[in-house]
Design a protein around this motif. Sequence first.
Motif, short mmCIF file in Angstrom:
data_model
loop_
_atom_site.label_atom_id
_atom_site.label_comp_id
_atom_site.label_asym_id
_atom_site.label_seq_id
_atom_site.Cartn_x
_atom_site.Cartn_y
_atom_site.Cartn_z
N THR A 104 25.77 50.77 44.00
CA THR A 104 26.95 50.67 43.17
C THR A 104 28.24 50.77 43.99
O THR A 104 29.26 50.26 43.55
CB THR A 104 26.97 51.75 42.08
OG1 THR A 104 26.96 53.02 42.68
CG2 THR A 104 25.85 51.57 41.11
N ARG A 105 28.17 51.47 45.13
CA ARG A 105 29.36 51.52 45.98
C ARG A 105 29.71 50.12 46.49
O ARG A 105 30.88 49.77 46.59
CB ARG A 105 29.13 52.42 47.19
CG ARG A 105 29.27 53.85 46.87
CD ARG A 105 29.18 54.59 48.17
NE ARG A 105 29.58 55.96 47.97
CZ ARG A 105 29.22 56.93 48.76
NH1 ARG A 105 28.47 56.68 49.81
NH2 ARG A 105 29.62 58.14 48.52
N TRP A 106 28.67 49.40 46.85
CA TRP A 106 28.90 48.04 47.35
C TRP A 106 29.54 47.19 46.26
O TRP A 106 30.49 46.45 46.53
CB TRP A 106 27.56 47.44 47.79
CG TRP A 106 27.74 46.10 48.42
CD1 TRP A 106 28.06 45.84 49.71
CD2 TRP A 106 27.61 44.84 47.77
NE1 TRP A 106 28.16 44.50 49.91
CE2 TRP A 106 27.88 43.84 48.73
CE3 TRP A 106 27.29 44.43 46.48
CZ2 TRP A 106 27.84 42.49 48.44
CZ3 TRP A 106 27.26 43.09 46.21
CH2 TRP A 106 27.54 42.14 47.19
N THR A 107 29.08 47.28 45.03
CA THR A 107 29.64 46.52 43.92
C THR A 107 31.09 46.92 43.67
O THR A 107 31.96 46.07 43.49
CB THR A 107 28.81 46.74 42.64
OG1 THR A 107 27.44 46.42 42.90
CG2 THR A 107 29.32 45.90 41.50
#
Length: 154
Positions: free
Chosen positions: A1-4
């Motif tokens: 989710t950090r990447w998103t």
Amino acid sequence: TRWTAGMILTFIAFLCFFIPSLLQESPSRADFAAVNEATTAGLDMTAYPAADQSLIRSKLGLDPSRYQGVAFYRSLNAMDAEEMLVIQYDPSQKQEVVDKVNARIQSQKDIYKGYAPEQLETLNQAVVSVHPNYLLYVTGPQARQAESQFEEAL
């Protein structure tokens, strides 16, 4: 989710950077003579006789030979603040032209504020319409009509 979340933030930053440049007005391709004619059409130009190049230099500080088109109309009565400028310039000259027009308005206000409050009010209602490569500056009772016709001609 950090990447998103990182991708979303990057995308938002990208939009914030590029959208303003996409929304900027592009220079008009309208012919100067046609714009000037349309701007003055139907106006009572007796209040605005055409000025020669030396008057443009002395009153506005603009050298007409540096611009694509310049038309300056000014009342012959020194007690009257009515004047009109239609100018076409290279977009790189825009700030220079705006600064000269603002200096002219301020100079006129300084002159009239001491003895001609009605002329000062005329200057306070001056129309200055700035576009990427055209500018209209006009004072007097026909200013809004001239502005409307100018905008339409571009």
